[in-house]
Enzyme design. Structure first.
Site, PDB file in Angstrom:
ATOM      1  CD  GLU A 115      -1.271  -1.640  -1.313  1.00  0.00           C
ATOM      2  OE1 GLU A 115      -0.583  -1.553  -0.566  1.00  0.00           O
ATOM      3  OE2 GLU A 115      -0.745  -2.170  -2.148  1.00  0.00           O
ATOM      4  CD  GLU A 137       1.873   2.730  -2.216  1.00  0.00           C
ATOM      5  OE1 GLU A 137       1.552   3.151  -2.610  1.00  0.00           O
ATOM      6  OE2 GLU A 137       1.310   1.870  -0.920  1.00  0.00           O
TER       7      GLU A 137
END
Ligand code: NAD
Length: 716
Positions: A115, A137
């Protein structure tokens, strides 16, 4: 000194080198402070030409702080949400700097790490296998909450972003380049930061280079936004398709799909709020995230890291392994060993049988070549490691011999005596038995301390788990060496003590047994299988029995009875009754023996074998759906508790990892022991008692869980 080293060079380029406390960089409180200070400083910087984000660790950045995610409570949702918004805000400020920001990716950049990369204008990766990028995730019941969902959709478009988000797909540098996840690669670490700086200098006058695509005027999401007719089909169908896959048991993929769709519908900043809200929901309010983080991260690391390995035995490596029996299991063990560079002697009763076993490796290697995942040279090297033989003498000097011949105590004793002399000094003898007690098998050995169970699962090349079983006399050194071998072939070893069926077969058996009981009480076979799938099992209990085969069950039961090992089950022996009828009377031995509970057509479709329905099915069986589901799940959980109580399981982690990776326990539970932690031990005990009163003593809650219910402690 900040853990983000900040250096400005003569060209006005600032290099931020992340070097956080501990072995990896991670998104935690220390990160929040360091990133905040860094962005403040960058915004205030005069004469800034560009920024490079680099890492001083061998990985680029590891991701979120899982300890914190595990600890966060439902009542802290709002605070947690605010924290995510602050994290997003810092990354947004970074990508809005008026100068180009470049990520210099030297190692894995996963989750939060990727990210950060996505928030940079340009991504350069080292072309090395060690570099992996992605957003995994979902595999921990979470979503990428640092802007990962929104940025991926803006970068790739909804359709192409979904596999990365919903499957947690990770890719190496070369694939990342092809997919557009990074912009360029370099061949050596020394070139990485210099190339990042060079790119900044080449682009310092370009306004576009300092802007994210989604912040440029006239930006359109690749493939169109949510109103695009091209996406209408995807947006309409995706939820239904997902539901079919998750059966409503996994909230993370649903929340990801929701946030991704909103990213294609709303503006960038509004979509970020949806992402934050969904992330807060998953982390704070769903048991699945806690279960999956506990088991798939912490406990898997504990197990693979040697939590069960005797500490004071030196690490060992197997150079030469002997495998006796080149049948279904032996050939798979040979393949997995050779793939890890181990010399293999694959022995069967005839040269022909041994060659056939080796041909299996060739077939698998050819498949890899066809997929472009292996070269002919590599294949030749691997096959060159396997000697197929019918001659015992070839076993001379093996560090380890694994026996995988027919499941017969006498035969196994005989071949142990005949061949253990070929082992190298202190070599280990492993049996791949699935049912015979290791202690009794070891009676055939002159060195029972060197004897151990090494139980693989079928198909060996695909199944990641190995169950190591210690007999009464197995030494710590033998255990450590068996453990090291399993790690050497890149599988996950759980360690258990000897018991009939060990941990996995014993617990798995209860799932099949409960399915049989439901049939015998009048439930339709199709419904029985559907109830299994509804709790998240990969396959219904009757179908799985057809696969493992009624013939094998019959054999196991007869052997156990002959050896005086059979234990009469609580509430009557449903399994023996069924197997005697279906296999004994009707010769239906399972799918590969002409059919079992189902008939199988050549095209793979199946239909229920009608006599089964005629004999048992009652339309008015009166069983409630929730009871059926709980019975199928609770039987296995209760059995796992018994294994822990009796010391068959040596740790909770083994119970969780073993149940998921060995016998297909539903992933949302985090394994059969972790399930109780979030279901609540008190509630679990109460429900067991209800089921016990209604259906029998097999649901009696074992003392170990009653104690946890009283003390409020977790299984950890
Ligand atoms: P299999 O019948 O496919 O293979 C057994 C092989 O052993 C045959 O090729 C046979 O020729 C060979 N053999 C017999 N006597 C021998 C001898 N004296 N010397 C050398 N080879 C000999 O059986 P399998 O399914 O591979 O099972 C082997 C063992 O693994 C059994 O103990 C079984 O319980 C266990 N196991 C099986 C599974 C499974 O799913 N099939 C899973 C875990 C463990």
């Amino acid at each position: 000194m900040s853990v983000f080293k900040y250096e400005k060079d003569a060209d006005g380029i600032v290099t931020v080198t992340m070097d956080m406390t501990g072995p990896v960089n991670a998104m935690n409180a220390e990160y929040d402070v360091a990133m905040n200070e860094t962005v403040d400083k960058l915004e205030a910087e005069q004469g800034l030409t560009g920024v490079v984000f680099a890492s001083a660790k061998s990985t680029f950045f590891a991701g979120g702080d899982l300890n914190m995610l595990l600890a966060v409570k439902e009542e802290e949702t709002e605070e947690f949400f605010n924290g995510i918004v602050a994290t997003k805000d810092r990354l947004r400020r970074l990508e809005k700097l008026p100068v180009p920001v470049v990520a210099a990716i030297n190692g894995a950049a996963l989750g939060g790490g990727f990210e950060i990369c996505l928030s940079c204008n340009h991504r350069i990766a080292l072309n090395s296998k060690a570099v992996q990028v992605g957003l995994p995730e979902v595999s921990l019941g979470l979503l990428p909450g640092g802007g990962g969902v929104v940025r991926m959709v803006n970068l790739l478009g909804l359709t192409d972003a979904l596999p990365y988000l919903l499957e947690g797909k990770k890719v190496d540098a070369a694939k990342a380049l092809k997919a557009g996840l990074v912009h360029e690669t370099v061949e050596s670490l020394d070139e990485l930061v210099p190339r990042a700086k060079a790119w900044i200098l080449e682009n310092k006058d370009s306004e576009e280079a300092a802007q994210q695509p989604w912040d440029r005027k006239g930006f359109r999401i690749p493939g169109g936004n949510a109103n695009s007719p091209k996406l209408a089909q995807t947006i309409m169908m995706a939820p239904a398709m997902l539901r079919q896959k998750t059966r409503g048991l996994l909230p993370a993929p649903e929340m990801i799909l929701d946030a991704a769709t909103e990213a294609a519908r709303l503006g960038f900043d509004n979509a970020q709020m949806v992402e934050a809200r969904n992330f807060a929901y998953l982390a704070c309010k769903t048991p699945q995230a806690k279960n999956m983080i506990t088991t798939f991260f912490f406990q898997l690391n504990q197990v693979n890291g040697g939590g069960n390995r005797p500490k004071d035995v030196e690490k060992s490596k197997v150079a030469k392994v002997g495998i006796l029996g080149a049948g279904m299991m032996g050939q798979g063990i040979a393949y997995s060993s050779a793939m890890s560079g181990i010399e293999v002697v694959l022995k069967d009763i005839s040269q022909e049988a041994a060659d056939k076993g080796k041909a299996y490796s060739e077939k698998l290697l050819d498949k890899r070549i066809a997929r472009g995942r292996m070269t002919e040279e590599k294949k030749a090297d691997i096959l060159g490691l396997i000697t197929a033989t019918a001659d015992d003498a070839d076993l001379q000097g093996c560090d380890l011999i694994i026996e995988a011949v027919f499941e017969n105590m006498e035969l196994k004793h005989k071949i142990t005596k005949a061949t253990e002399g070929y082992l190298a000094d202190n070599g280990v003898w492993g049996s791949n038995t699935s049912t015979l007690p290791i202690t009794q098998l070891a009676e055939g050995s002159s060195k029972p301390e060197n004897f151990i169970g090494i139980h693989f699962f079928s198909p060996v090349d695909k199944m990641p788990l190995v169950e190591i079983i210690c007999g009464e006399k197995t030494s710590d050194e033998t255990l450590a060496r068996a453990f090291d071998y399993v790690r050497q072939i890149k599988k996950t070893p759980i360690v258990v003590n000897d018991s009939l069926g060990f941990f996995t077969s014993r617990t798995f058996g209860t799932y099949i047994d409960e399915g049989i009981r439901l049939v015998q009480e009048g439930v339709h076979p199709i419904q029985v299988d559907n109830m299994g799938k509804a709790i998240g099992m990969p396959v219904g209990s009757l179908t799985v029995h057809d696969e493992t085969s009624q013939q094998l069950s019959h054999k196991v039961i007869s052997t156990q009875k002959d050896m005086g090992l059979f234990v009469e089950p609580a509430d009557g022996d449903a399994m023996t009754e069924m197997v005697n009828w279906i296999y004994g009377e009707h010769n239906r031995g399972g799918r590969h023996h002409g059919g079992g509970y189902f008939d199988y057509a050549a095209d793979g479709s199946k239909t229920v074998w009608q006599p089964l329905v005629e004999k048992y099915y009652k339309e008015d069986h009166g069983l409630e759906e929730q009871d059926m589901k709980d019975r199928l799940l609770f039987r296995s959980v209760v059995e796992t508790l018994k294994c822990l109580q009796e010391g068959v399981l040596r740790s909770v982690a083994d119970g969780n990892i073993g149940s998921i990776m060995g016998i297909g326990a539903p992933v949302w539970t985090g394994g059969y022991l972790q399930f109780i932690n979030t279901y609540g031990a008190k509630k679990f005990v109460a429900r067991c008692k209800e089921l016990q009163a209604k259906y029998g003593n097999r649901f009696e809650p074992p003392a170990i869980v009653v104690e946890k219910a009283e003390s409020g402690e977790l299984f950890s």
